[in-house]
Scaffold this active site. Structure first.
Site, PDB file in Angstrom:
ATOM      1  N   ASP A   1       0.792  -1.237   0.000  1.00  0.00           N
ATOM      2  CA  ASP A   1       0.000   0.000   0.000  1.00  0.00           C
ATOM      3  C   ASP A   1       0.827   1.292   0.000  1.00  0.00           C
ATOM      4  O   ASP A   1       1.808   1.409   0.735  1.00  0.00           O
ATOM      5  CB  ASP A   1      -0.860   0.081   1.265  1.00  0.00           C
TER       6      ASP A   1
ATOM      7  N   GLU B   1     -10.286  -3.256   3.694  1.00  0.00           N
ATOM      8  CA  GLU B   1      -9.318  -2.506   4.506  1.00  0.00           C
ATOM      9  C   GLU B   1      -8.935  -1.175   3.849  1.00  0.00           C
ATOM     10  O   GLU B   1      -9.420  -0.839   2.776  1.00  0.00           O
ATOM     11  CB  GLU B   1      -8.086  -3.394   4.732  1.00  0.00           C
TER      12      GLU B   1
ATOM     13  N   SER C   1      -0.251   0.038   7.439  1.00  0.00           N
ATOM     14  CA  SER C   1      -0.615   1.250   6.691  1.00  0.00           C
ATOM     15  C   SER C   1      -1.144   2.380   7.557  1.00  0.00           C
ATOM     16  O   SER C   1      -1.664   2.158   8.653  1.00  0.00           O
ATOM     17  CB  SER C   1      -1.652   0.901   5.630  1.00  0.00           C
TER      18      SER C   1
ATOM     19  N   TRP D   1       5.914 -10.348   0.963  1.00  0.00           N
ATOM     20  CA  TRP D   1       5.379  -9.514   2.031  1.00  0.00           C
ATOM     21  C   TRP D   1       5.989  -9.926   3.375  1.00  0.00           C
ATOM     22  O   TRP D   1       6.175 -11.106   3.637  1.00  0.00           O
ATOM     23  CB  TRP D   1       3.854  -9.682   2.056  1.00  0.00           C
TER      24      TRP D   1
ATOM     25  N   ASP E   1      -5.090   0.896   9.497  1.00  0.00           N
ATOM     26  CA  ASP E   1      -5.096   1.785   8.331  1.00  0.00           C
ATOM     27  C   ASP E   1      -5.768   3.134   8.597  1.00  0.00           C
ATOM     28  O   ASP E   1      -6.660   3.560   7.846  1.00  0.00           O
ATOM     29  CB  ASP E   1      -5.755   1.086   7.119  1.00  0.00           C
TER      30      ASP E   1
HETATM   31  C1  FRU Z   1      -3.776  -3.735   2.707  1.00  0.00           C
HETATM   32  C2  FRU Z   1      -3.151  -4.139   4.035  1.00  0.00           C
HETATM   33  C3  FRU Z   1      -3.499  -3.175   5.111  1.00  0.00           C
HETATM   34  C4  FRU Z   1      -2.366  -3.342   6.080  1.00  0.00           C
HETATM   35  C5  FRU Z   1      -1.210  -3.552   5.158  1.00  0.00           C
HETATM   36  C6  FRU Z   1      -0.155  -4.457   5.686  1.00  0.00           C
HETATM   37  O1  FRU Z   1      -3.086  -4.213   1.622  1.00  0.00           O
HETATM   38  O2  FRU Z   1      -3.554  -5.441   4.381  1.00  0.00           O
HETATM   39  O3  FRU Z   1      -4.765  -3.408   5.674  1.00  0.00           O
HETATM   40  O4  FRU Z   1      -2.212  -2.236   6.887  1.00  0.00           O
HETATM   41  O5  FRU Z   1      -1.736  -4.101   3.971  1.00  0.00           O
HETATM   42  O6  FRU Z   1       0.933  -4.513   4.823  1.00  0.00           O
END
Ligand code: FRU
Length: 670
Positions: free
Chosen positions: A211, A401, A268, A235, A340
């Site tokens: 993000d 999200e 995020s 990730w 977020d």
């Molecule tokens: C969206 C998300 C957010 C989170 C982040 C973690 O892609 O899942 O909700 O904060 O990525 O990397």
């Protein structure tokens, strides 16, 4: 598919290509086998060191994980003596009598250290690594430029740590490529010139990104923070990466801004300019920047057992260094996976507002475990100082999200401000907001209609009042690249009335003009006859604008690098990369028009009843804007064909058509 785990490069692709081209299998007899490692020794190959042992491997070696994907019974592996052993295995000299060298490769991915090299005149001219997988997959080198020369293959293991070995098998010269030719640039990773590196979309120098975070303009710079794994291509280890730009198109990556701590890894969030120093963080003349982020407790060893909470950090040096607030968290855990926060200043109520994604227990629905299922909604919190937050309202509808929330004037009229709330998949509502509660006036509307837009965040505090959105183009594949994933191109948002109600319009920011290199095509045809028109645009970086009045034509396709974006007259639909997008001929008042001068005048009028397509084409992505951005669709792809653009008109002439193809410069160099 979990967007965090994009599928790896599929070896089957090579076979599909061979079949599709109708030639790969039939012409197999023309292939020249260089080595297959089926015997009891390495044939005429010369070994140095100990890693390759005395003979080909017949399967996994002691302590090695299972190995698949080799041809026949044998392959070479440098795991004799484990990862710490090193050595090389070099072929006898052979002539490059055919253009492509295909082979199978597995093992470590250290550039120059666990690799298969081709040497011509003693120089390494091609090099490929494994991908930290034991199983072997096909790779191909295009050696056309060395036709007729003598070459050697050298398999190298100069690595001693984890994945310090290489597996290889079945070297074949052929006049067809078994897979798209291997593209890793063994040069420095900050060179940004790798074959699959987007050239005008942001990517991290190295490692994973997702993000966009903390989009804020301050001191003449656009800041782009981003979810980043500095340690790998997948990730994990969530860190806020950081880049800045003067104009949102040419980015410079800086040091990471927020690193994981004992409260969690850095998920995020957003960033604001605290103009009135409400938080009291300011130390100099200029206001402090404040980042509001989720500390994702429990996602690292250091934060084991902790929940997700909302925290803040501040910077008094234009975002170069950050101090986490000693009173963190500023909002304790309120639900499940709360995250977020997207904070903004609401001037009418003189409060900060934080839409937050919260998982609430839904007693009406039971999960598989018999416990209440979780519904994901958006809570609105408010604060006078970014430190003390009070719940103001809960938006009851389920959403993805990364909530986004911005205000836009309807049809450009500042007296008609409307608010848009969206979730990560782009679904959104348009309505009104009083500083505490959002009331939608539309049903849930679809966002980007492509395959690869997610977790968009907007610059909502720009001096020129534009609202500019940036997606993560999730799920793209970048085989063998040092980076993984790209951002979308920044688009300006506006709100337009339509007979169905207000609709969001997206349009690439006009700063794309900084990248214009040349106009490759500027055609105005009345009519544009049916048939295939090669637009002779052999560049991989393009901004294409097409407008046509369909007349009797049954379909109109833009053919880009072998992909067809086909508009179908009967269905009023565009099919792109396997997805359908509704797109009907529109009035000229719909959507946005070109920001740039064209030969028929900068303020030429659009045609009524025309279909309009704009496509931003980068090396590994295409963003499509239909009818001036009233529909938008983002895609990532791995190119299957060399750069080319054609317009294919079928079933009848187009009474009128015009197309402008601009070649873009890379954004990574001046
Ligand atoms: C969206 C998300 C957010 C989170 C982040 C973690 O892609 O899942 O909700 O904060 O990525 O990397």
């Amino acid at each position: 598919m979990d967007p965090r785990r994009p599928a790896r490069f599929l070896p089957a692709f090579g076979l599909a290509l061979a079949i599709a081209s109708g030639s790969g299998l039939l012409r197999a007899s023309a292939d020249q086998l260089i080595a297959d490692f089926e015997g009891s020794n390495h044939g005429g190959w010369t070994a140095t060191g100990t890693a390759f042992g005395d003979a080909p491997a017949k399967g996994m070696l002691p302590e090695q994980a299972p190995v698949g994907g080799f041809r026949g019974n044998g392959f070479v592996s440098s795991f004799h003596g484990g990862d710490k052993a090193t050595g090389t295995l070099t072929s006898p000299e052979f002539e490059l009598s055919l253009r492509y060298l295909s082979f199978l490769i597995g093992g470590g991915e250290e550039v120059g250290k666990t690799c298969v090299d081709v040497l011509v005149d003693g120089q390494v001219v091609r090099s490929a690594t494994g991908r930290e997988e034991e199983s072997l997959t096909t790779a191909t080198f295009d050696l056309g430029e060395f036709a007729g020369k003598k070459a050697r293959i050298r398999i190298v293991d100069a690595a001693t740590g984890g994945w310090g070995h290489i597996n290889a098998d079945h070297f074949v010269l052929s006049d067809t490529a078994a897979t798209p030719p291997y593209v890793q640039d063994p040069g420095p990773v900050d060179d940004y010139s790798e074959a699959l590196r987007p050239q005008f979309h942001f990517t991290a120098k190295k490692g994973w990104l997702n993000d966009p975070n903390g989009l804020v303009f301050f001191g003449g710079e656009y800041h782009l923070f981003f979810q980043h794994n500095p340690q790998g291509r997948e990730w994990g280890n969530m860190t806020w990466g950081h880049a800045v730009s003067d104009e949102m198109v040419r980015w410079t990556q800086l040091d990471h801004a927020l690193l994981p701590d004992t409260l969690g890894t850095m998920f995020s969030g957003s960033a604001v300019v605290d103009r009135d120093d409400t938080a009291g963080f300011k130390t100099g003349a200029a206001p402090a920047l404040v980042a509001i982020y989720t500390a994702a407790g429990g996602t690292s060893d250091a934060s084991k057992g902790r929940p997700f909470t909302q925290c803040i950090a501040f910077s008094n040096d234009k975002g170069r260094t950050w101090t986490k607030y000693a009173g963190n968290p500023v909002l304790k855990n309120v639900g499940e996976g709360d995250r977020d926060p997207k904070v903004f200043w609401h001037a009418p109520t003189q409060r900060w507002v934080m839409p937050l994604y919260v998982g609430e227990k839904d007693p009406a629905k039971l999960g598989k475990d018999g416990k209440p299922a979780i519904r994901h909604v958006c809570h609105f919190y408010t604060s006078p100082d970014l430190k003390a937050w009070t719940l103001a309202s809960k938006f009851p509808e389920e959403l993805y999200e990364c909530p986004g929330f911005v205000a836009l004037p309807l049809d450009g009229d500042p007296g008609q401000l409307r608010w848009i709330l969206w979730g990560a998949n782009g679904e959104h509502w348009i309505g009104v907001f009083d500083g505490r509660e959002f009331k939608p006036s539309t049903p849930k509307l679809k966002g980007d209609l492509g395959a690869n837009a997610y977790a968009a965040q907007a610059y909502d505090d720009l001096p020129d009042k534009r609202v500019v959105l940036l997606n993560w183009m999730n799920g793209g594949k970048y085989p063998r690249m040092p980076f993984n994933q790209q951002m979308g191109f920044p688009v300006e948002l506006s709100l337009q009335s339509t007979p169905e109600g207000p609709r969001l319009v997206k349009w690439p920011v006009k700063e794309i003009g900084h990248l214009f290199k040349s106009v490759l095509r500027d055609d105005l045809k009345r009519p544009m006859p049916a048939g295939r028109h090669d637009l002779k645009a052999r560049s991989d970086l393009l901004d294409i604008e097409l407008e046509f009045v369909p007349g009797e034509a049954k379909s109109v396709a833009l053919e880009l690098r072998g992909e067809r974006l086909t508009w179908d007259a009967a269905a009023n639909e565009l099919t792109a990369f396997g997805r359908k997008i509704p797109l009907a001929p529109a009035k000229k008042t719909v959507g946005r028009r070109s920001d740039f001068a064209r030969p028929w005048g900068p303020d030429f009028d659009l045609w009524d009843g025309s279909v309009r397509l704009r496509v931003l084409l980068d090396r590994t992505s295409a963003e499509i804007f239909g009818n001036g951005g009233i529909v938008a669709a983002s895609y990532c792809f791995v190119p299957k064909a060399p750069p080319s653009v054609a317009l294919v008109v079928e079933g009848g002439d187009l009474p009128k058509a015009r197309v402008t193809v601009r070649e873009l410069k890379t954004s990574w160099r001046p």
